[in-house]
Design a protein around this motif. Structure first.
Motif, PDB file in Angstrom:
ATOM      1  N   UNK A  57       0.319  11.249  10.816  1.00 61.16           N
ATOM      2  CA  UNK A  57      -0.736  11.252   9.798  1.00 61.16           C
ATOM      3  C   UNK A  57      -0.232  11.898   8.512  1.00 61.16           C
ATOM      4  N   UNK A  58       0.565  12.947   8.624  1.00 57.48           N
ATOM      5  CA  UNK A  58       1.135  13.565   7.422  1.00 57.48           C
ATOM      6  C   UNK A  58       1.994  12.568   6.655  1.00 57.48           C
ATOM      7  N   UNK A  59       2.751  11.756   7.388  1.00 57.24           N
ATOM      8  CA  UNK A  59       3.576  10.734   6.739  1.00 57.24           C
ATOM      9  C   UNK A  59       2.704   9.725   5.992  1.00 57.24           C
ATOM     10  N   UNK A  98       7.059  19.186  -0.674  1.00 54.74           N
ATOM     11  CA  UNK A  98       7.572  18.473   0.486  1.00 54.74           C
ATOM     12  C   UNK A  98       7.102  19.035   1.803  1.00 54.74           C
ATOM     13  N   UNK A  99       6.064  19.848   1.769  1.00 52.88           N
ATOM     14  CA  UNK A  99       5.579  20.491   2.993  1.00 52.88           C
ATOM     15  C   UNK A  99       4.712  19.578   3.849  1.00 52.88           C
ATOM     16  N   UNK A 100       4.291  18.439   3.302  1.00 51.78           N
ATOM     17  CA  UNK A 100       3.457  17.512   4.067  1.00 51.78           C
ATOM     18  C   UNK A 100       4.370  16.620   4.905  1.00 51.78           C
ATOM     19  N   UNK A 101       4.609  17.027   6.131  1.00 56.53           N
ATOM     20  CA  UNK A 101       5.500  16.293   7.016  1.00 56.53           C
ATOM     21  C   UNK A 101       5.294  16.767   8.449  1.00 56.53           C
ATOM     22  N   UNK A 102       5.972  16.121   9.356  1.00 59.58           N
ATOM     23  CA  UNK A 102       5.962  16.576  10.735  1.00 59.58           C
ATOM     24  C   UNK A 102       5.107  15.751  11.674  1.00 59.58           C
TER      25      UNK A 102
END
Length: 557
Positions: free
Chosen positions: A462-464, A455-459
């Protein structure tokens, strides 16, 4: 007493007569069937960036795209809201309302997690094209689509009385729109016919057989594609010399369609893809389907769905870029084709009974050559050379060769078997690979399997988009993103799509149907996955299982 009784009787009689008069004058309560569209038409222009609709709208005729812009709801800030913007993924989003992490279509091709071989999004060796040569990698079924579509839900709700028919110049365009229970027809490059597959039926219905017997595709042999508009209309287009023609192709108008053999053959049929005649054939077949299947006149009184994916714009933009005169002219021609098609539907079904949606599966960047004239940092990035360099780097670092097992960019697959045999940690190898890639010119970001799973791909936005595009079963162990205006490719001309940047995600979204939709220009953010829930709301059926979009209530009457 008698007088009082007489008055009572007189009043009662008058009241009864008045009530009867009111009841006679009152309109009948509308039934659910009378409030539903008889036909829902979903139009997809393959590879149409929204900026082209904005840029050329003043040149459109009166009855096609302009009609939709004037009489429909136009979302100018609509997006294919996932990070890998290619044909199969975009088409899957339209009527599932789902993102790739749910619907499972992560590209046109991807690496099978078991065999580590490339697979095609709609291939299925259990089925073949009807009356056509079929290769193992040809698209014949929706088996790899993990969820249902709006059409599937409509057919379920109506006991399969509703018909769902789709047609496209590409198999994946038709199949992803048709879902599990609709019927798809696709253009055959070798014969110029439209064919379905044995997934849908054993043999074509009589109307298809009659249509194919006339060989309408042959009428364009020797025909010339010439500019539709006066020369001054194209003054803002790119210099044609920026996109050199490939062997056997063309890069400027006028262009005449023929074959090297001098006869109507497979070469000629394949050449029709790059130009307006493929789309005209697709819409002609759609007309035949409306009549052959009696769409919009369903005896059961239930709605039907017609999906039409126009493929030629994508082929043209790949070859010449959306800034080219050919792309410009093709969109104008497609606009006139839509006008004719809407006129046909008006006569056949009545446009008051038809709900039309128009969108695209993805947008398009300019060619790097044109982008550079705009002072932008743009280039093609040779993926094979990049992966060779990555493998060499990992071998130097860990002493193990071929830790990168295979790739279908932007997805990269590591050899976890080798990692475990050599008692290395997966995260350590992933991180080393990501750091190397980030140091290469043209790479903007890299995400790893460990990051996705934790779940580290966020913020960031583009990450979403990348998180939505990553499917645990089908996607790679690393996903690389190029810098804006760069793309993975080894050629020397043309352009391609597939990024999370706005030029690839921003597509037109228009909905027209005066009984259900409030016309207007809507600048608020919307997504293509909103189409399925909105149509489900209007059709009074449940949304598809994986749908995550919203109902576009601001447009509904």
């Amino acid at each position: 007493m008698k007088k009082r009784q007489f008055l009572r009787t007189l009043v009662a009689t008058a009241s009864c007569l008045a009530l009867q008069t009111v009841n006679a004058a009152a309109p009948a309560t509308p039934t659910l069937a009378s409030t539903l569209p008889k036909l829902v038409v979903v139009l997809v222009v393959d590879g149409l960036p929204n900026e082209q609709v904005q840029r050329y709208r003043d040149q459109f005729g009166q009855g096609g795209l302009r009609r939709m812009l004037d009489q429909g709801a136009y979302f100018s800030n609509a997006h294919q809201a996932h990070g890998v913007t290619v044909t199969a993924v975009g088409h899957a989003a339209i009527l599932t309302g789902a993102y790739p992490y749910v619907h499972g279509i992560i590209g046109n091709n991807w690496i099978d997690p078991i065999t580590k071989k490339s697979v095609y999004c709609s291939e299925d060796t259990n089925y073949t094209y009807i009356g056509e040569e079929t290769k193992p990698s040809d698209g014949t079924s929706p088996a790899k689509l993990k969820v249902d579509t709006l059409g599937d839900e409509l057919r379920y709700a109506t006991g399969s009385k509703s018909k769902v028919i789709t047609v496209s110049g590409k198999d994946r365009g038709a199949i992803m729109l048709a879902g599990k229970t609709g019927t798809a027809y696709m253009y055959m490059d070798k014969t110029g016919d439209f064919a379905s597959s044995t997934y849908y039926m054993k043999q074509h219905p009589e109307w298809v057989t009659k249509y194919l017997a006339n060989k309408p595709q042959d009428r364009y042999y020797g025909k010339t594609w010439a500019p539709l508009l006066p020369p001054a209309a194209y003054d803002g287009d790119a210099d044609e010399d920026l996109s050199p023609a490939k062997a056997g192709s063309h890069n400027r108008l006028p262009y005449t369609y023929y074959s090297e053999s001098g006869e109507i053959d497979a070469g000629y049929y394949a050449s029709l893809r790059v130009g307006p005649y493929l789309d005209q054939l697709t819409l002609d077949f759609a007309r035949a389907a409306v009549e052959g299947e009696n769409l919009g006149r369903n005896p059961a009184g239930v709605p039907d769905i017609l999906g039409v994916s126009l493929s030629a714009h994508d082929y043209i933009n790949h070859a010449f870029g959306p800034e080219s005169k050919l792309s410009h002219d093709h969109l104008q021609r497609l606009d006139r084709m839509f006008a004719d098609f809407f006129n046909y539907l008006d006569k056949r079904v009545g446009m008051d009974n038809v709900l039309v949606v128009l969108t695209a599966d993805h947008g398009f960047p300019n060619t790097p050559e044109f982008a550079k004239t705009q002072k932008l940092d743009a280039a093609r990035l040779d993926g094979d050379k990049l992966m060779d360099a990555l493998n060499q780097h990992l071998e130097q670092k860990f002493g193990i060769g071929k830790l990168v097992q295979t790739w279908s960019l932007p997805n990269i697959h590591l050899n976890y078997g080798l990692v475990e045999q050599n008692k290395l940690k997966r995260e350590e190898v992933e991180t080393a690979a990501a750091r190397f890639l980030l140091a290469q010119n043209g790479i903007a970001d890299v995400f790893t399997r460990s990051q996705f799973e934790s779940g580290a791909v966020q913020g960031t936005h583009i990450a979403t988009l990348m998180r939505r595009a990553w499917n645990r079963d089908n996607s790679g162990d690393l996903v690389a993103i190029t810098k804006p205006f760069w793309y993975f490719g080894s050629g020397t001309s043309g352009t391609s799509h597939g990024s999370p940047y706005a030029y690839d995600t921003n597509v037109p979204l228009l909905i027209m149907g005066k009984r259900w939709v409030k016309p207007g220009y809507y600048g608020q953010y919307a997504e293509v996955v909103d189409i399925a829930p909105t149509l489900a709301n209007l059709l009074h059926v449940r949304p598809p299982a994986g749908a995550e979009g919203r109902v576009l209530t601001e447009t509904l009457r």
